[in-house]
Design a protein around this motif. Structure first.
Motif, PDB file in Angstrom:
ATOM      1  N   LEU A  52       0.843  -1.185   0.000  1.00  0.00           N
ATOM      2  CA  LEU A  52       0.000   0.000   0.000  1.00  0.00           C
ATOM      3  C   LEU A  52       0.882   1.240   0.000  1.00  0.00           C
ATOM      4  O   LEU A  52       1.983   1.244   0.563  1.00  0.00           O
ATOM      5  CB  LEU A  52      -0.907   0.040   1.228  1.00  0.00           C
ATOM      6  CG  LEU A  52      -1.907  -1.097   1.364  1.00  0.00           C
ATOM      7  CD1 LEU A  52      -1.743  -1.763   2.709  1.00  0.00           C
ATOM      8  CD2 LEU A  52      -3.315  -0.578   1.209  1.00  0.00           C
TER       9      LEU A  52
ATOM     10  N   ARG B 190      -3.671   3.632  -0.839  1.00  0.00           N
ATOM     11  CA  ARG B 190      -4.088   2.864  -2.014  1.00  0.00           C
ATOM     12  C   ARG B 190      -3.282   1.569  -2.152  1.00  0.00           C
ATOM     13  O   ARG B 190      -2.071   1.566  -1.969  1.00  0.00           O
ATOM     14  CB  ARG B 190      -3.905   3.710  -3.276  1.00  0.00           C
ATOM     15  CG  ARG B 190      -4.995   4.766  -3.464  1.00  0.00           C
ATOM     16  CD  ARG B 190      -4.732   5.570  -4.720  1.00  0.00           C
ATOM     17  NE  ARG B 190      -3.627   6.490  -4.555  1.00  0.00           N
ATOM     18  CZ  ARG B 190      -3.059   7.156  -5.563  1.00  0.00           C
ATOM     19  NH1 ARG B 190      -3.468   6.956  -6.797  1.00  0.00           N
ATOM     20  NH2 ARG B 190      -2.078   8.006  -5.334  1.00  0.00           N
ATOM     21  N   ARG B 191      -3.995   0.504  -2.459  1.00  0.00           N
ATOM     22  CA  ARG B 191      -3.327  -0.779  -2.672  1.00  0.00           C
ATOM     23  C   ARG B 191      -2.659  -0.799  -4.030  1.00  0.00           C
ATOM     24  O   ARG B 191      -3.232  -0.355  -5.033  1.00  0.00           O
ATOM     25  CB  ARG B 191      -4.330  -1.928  -2.562  1.00  0.00           C
ATOM     26  CG  ARG B 191      -3.692  -3.301  -2.781  1.00  0.00           C
ATOM     27  CD  ARG B 191      -4.694  -4.416  -2.665  1.00  0.00           C
ATOM     28  NE  ARG B 191      -5.017  -4.694  -1.271  1.00  0.00           N
ATOM     29  CZ  ARG B 191      -6.158  -4.363  -0.688  1.00  0.00           C
ATOM     30  NH1 ARG B 191      -7.095  -3.731  -1.388  1.00  0.00           N
ATOM     31  NH2 ARG B 191      -6.395  -4.651   0.566  1.00  0.00           N
TER      32      ARG B 191
END
Length: 602
Positions: free
Chosen positions: A536, A544-545
């Motif tokens: 992440l 956000r991944r």
């Protein structure tokens, strides 16, 4: 010849100095003072086959003894310069009153070392004597395992001298053996003027036959004895006298002050004071009452056992683990500067050797701490480790404290460079790292400290100990409760699952912009298991991944972004790559890497 004072005149351009900048690098703390003093004695050890012998002396002078000291120090000549400096250094006014009031005692601290190299070399320029007496921010310590390296440690002497003056008497070892003794007084004052004469600040007390004061050769006992600078032996070494010794924490009895000095010395120098062949033998003398410092008498037996300095099988169980150190490449232009050795980037698998002693009878004053020690022998830092109430001690030996081979010399050099002037931690903010090493030093130092903590926790939880061949008590494992969470490129311990990140770097080329990483994972479940790795973005993003472009476990690629399947329990190595989104925020963000294990569903 009667010695006298000579102060440096103001330079031709009229520039003014506000005092000793080097002394401002250290805090007002007796513990810091003792660390710096003993570190310098240890670095001056002349013969590795014998310990350096050190005596720290505290004396209170009153009446005739105080008057004799004041006269021998050339106070009538020094006093006008002290008074002229009081506007910039108000504490000097208080010191002057102590000196001139016949009812006030004068506390004098002295350090004498033997089997030491002494202060050799010319009066000016290079050499140990000139570096100590005249030069600033320069060091003559060329050994890669030396504790000091900045040329700053000596400054604490003047910081603790009430009227900013010390006296030194040295019998050095030269190229032809032990040389004649030399004596000099040094006063570090700010810019001042006496009458119409202006002075840059510092002054020297010695042979004044020339325009500047030289050291007095073969000084007479009539000079040395009143100052407490006489040496107890003709052996090589140095005696330094710090008059009007003023500890920062206020008034203490001389006896209590001596006890505090012993405690600080034992706490930071037990690796060189303990064992059958110590590198240092230390005595503390208070009003001529001498006591030998024994680390075992100061609640340090657990650390002494971890260091192999005492045998005590009843103290508890010892387990150990090696931690890899990834050394960044050095900058080629630094090769040979101050003895610095250049090298390519490399991984030293046992760069740090961690030993852990778990015991219900552990020394309470240092329980739950790991002593960080490199080849110099002084404890750099005690690292606090959350152990959930388990009584344990740890020792992390690094660099030449593990081995004298080339790789470990490079680890020693790296960690020495990573220490600030106070040599009390390993930090990426150390001023010389950027000029001596290429990219990668910051992440490695951050990772190393966290991996030490996590490895301690992992050892306490381990079901088996391959390094020791025996199992930790079940009660000890149950006593530990560890938080779960995400780790930024460091080891993470969750019950029977451990993982760590060895390398993590940003890759940018014409084809891709991605984070590439490698690490390891260990799962002790009997049977097949699955490993999932997640990346992440961190920092200014919303976590956000990142999609994994690839994940390879023990050389086998994981299929279609599913968790990797491992058939047998134990340790695996993995490498992975996560692509970055094409936006400025993502490029500037850091990355969080997490790993999870679960039993495979057959």
């Amino acid at each position: 010849m009667t010695p006298g004072w000579r102060f440096r005149p103001i330079p031709a351009d009229g520039g003014r100095t506000g005092g000793d900048q080097a002394a401002m690098s250290f805090g007002d703390d007796l513990e810091v003072f003792i660390r710096e003093v003993l570190q310098n004695c240890l670095d001056a050890r002349a013969d590795d086959a014998r310990p350096v012998e050190v005596e720290l002396r505290l004396t209170r002078l009153v009446g005739a003894d105080k008057a004799a000291f004041v006269n021998a120090a050339g106070w009538p000549e020094l006093a006008p310069h002290i008074a002229a400096s009081e506007s910039l250094f108000p504490a000097l006014a208080t010191a002057s009153r102590r000196i001139e009031d016949p009812t006030e005692p004068l506390v004098v601290f002295a350090v004498e070392d033997r089997n030491a190299v002494g202060l050799s070399g010319p009066e000016r320029g290079t050499g140990r004597f000139a570096t100590f007496a005249r030069n600033k921010l320069m060091s003559e310590k060329q050994s890669g395992a030396a504790a000091g390296s900045y040329g700053l440690g000596k400054s604490v002497l003047w910081r603790y001298a009430g009227f900013s003056t010390v006296f030194v008497h040295s019998r050095p070892i030269g190229t032809d053996g032990v040389e004649s003794a030399r004596f000099l007084g040094i006063s570090l004052l700010p810019f001042h003027h006496v009458g119409v004469e202006e002075f840059d600040g510092p002054g020297w007390f010695g042979d004044v036959d020339s325009a500047w004061a030289r050291s007095v050769r073969d000084p007479h006992e009539l000079l040395l004895d009143p100052l407490g600078a006489a040496r107890s032996t003709t052996a090589a070494g140095t005696t330094i006298v710090v008059p009007d010794f003023v500890p920062s924490h206020g008034e203490s009895s001389l006896g209590r002050l001596g006890e505090e000095i012993e405690e600080h010395a034992a706490r930071w120098f037990w690796p060189v004071l303990g064992g059958e062949r110590p590198r240092m033998v230390l005595d503390v003398s208070v009003e001529e009452q001498v006591r030998r410092v024994d680390p075992a008498a100061h609640g340090l037996t657990a650390f002494l056992r971890l260091g192999g300095l005492i045998d005590d099988d009843a103290a508890g169980e010892v387990c150990s683990a090696d931690l890899a150190v990834k050394l960044p490449a050095t900058r080629e232009e630094m090769d040979g500067v101050d003895g610095f050795e250049s090298h390519r980037s490399r991984r030293v698998d046992d760069g740090v050797r961690l030993r852990l002693l778990a015991s219900r009878s552990a020394d309470a004053n240092s329980r739950g701490r790991v002593a960080l020690v490199r080849g110099a022998g002084m404890v750099v830092e005690y690292l606090d480790v959350p152990t959930g109430g388990v009584e344990c001690h740890g020792l992390a030996c690094a660099g030449t404290a593990v081995s004298e081979d080339a790789d470990h010399r490079f680890v020693e050099q790296f960690l020495r460079t990573a220490e600030p002037p106070s040599h009390d931690t390993w930090t990426a903010k150390a001023p010389r790292l950027r000029e001596r090493y290429k990219r990668g030093y910051a992440s490695e130092l951050t990772s190393l400290r966290k991996r030490i903590v996590e490895t301690v926790r992992g050892l306490l939880l381990a079901d088996d100990r391959s390094t020791a061949g025996e199992e930790l008590p079940k009660a000890l494992r149950k006593a530990l409760s560890l938080p779960q969470g995400r780790s930024q490129g460091v080891s993470e311990t969750r019950a029977r699952f451990d993982f760590g990140i060895d390398e993590c770097e940003l890759i940018e080329d014409a084809k891709a912009r991605a984070w590439r990483f490698s690490g390891w994972a260990h799962f002790s479940h009997d049977g097949a298991w699955q490993l999932a790795v997640e990346c992440l973005l961190a920092g200014d993003t919303e976590g956000r991944r990142l999609e994994l472009d690839r994940l390879v476990v023990d050389g086998v690629p994981a299929e279609s972004r599913e968790p990797a399947r491992i058939e047998l329990p134990g340790r695996v190595e993995f490498v992975g790559q996560a692509a970055l989104p094409d936006d400025p925020i993502a490029i500037d963000a850091s990355i969080w890497i997490d790993a999870r294990a679960r039993v495979a569903n057959d």
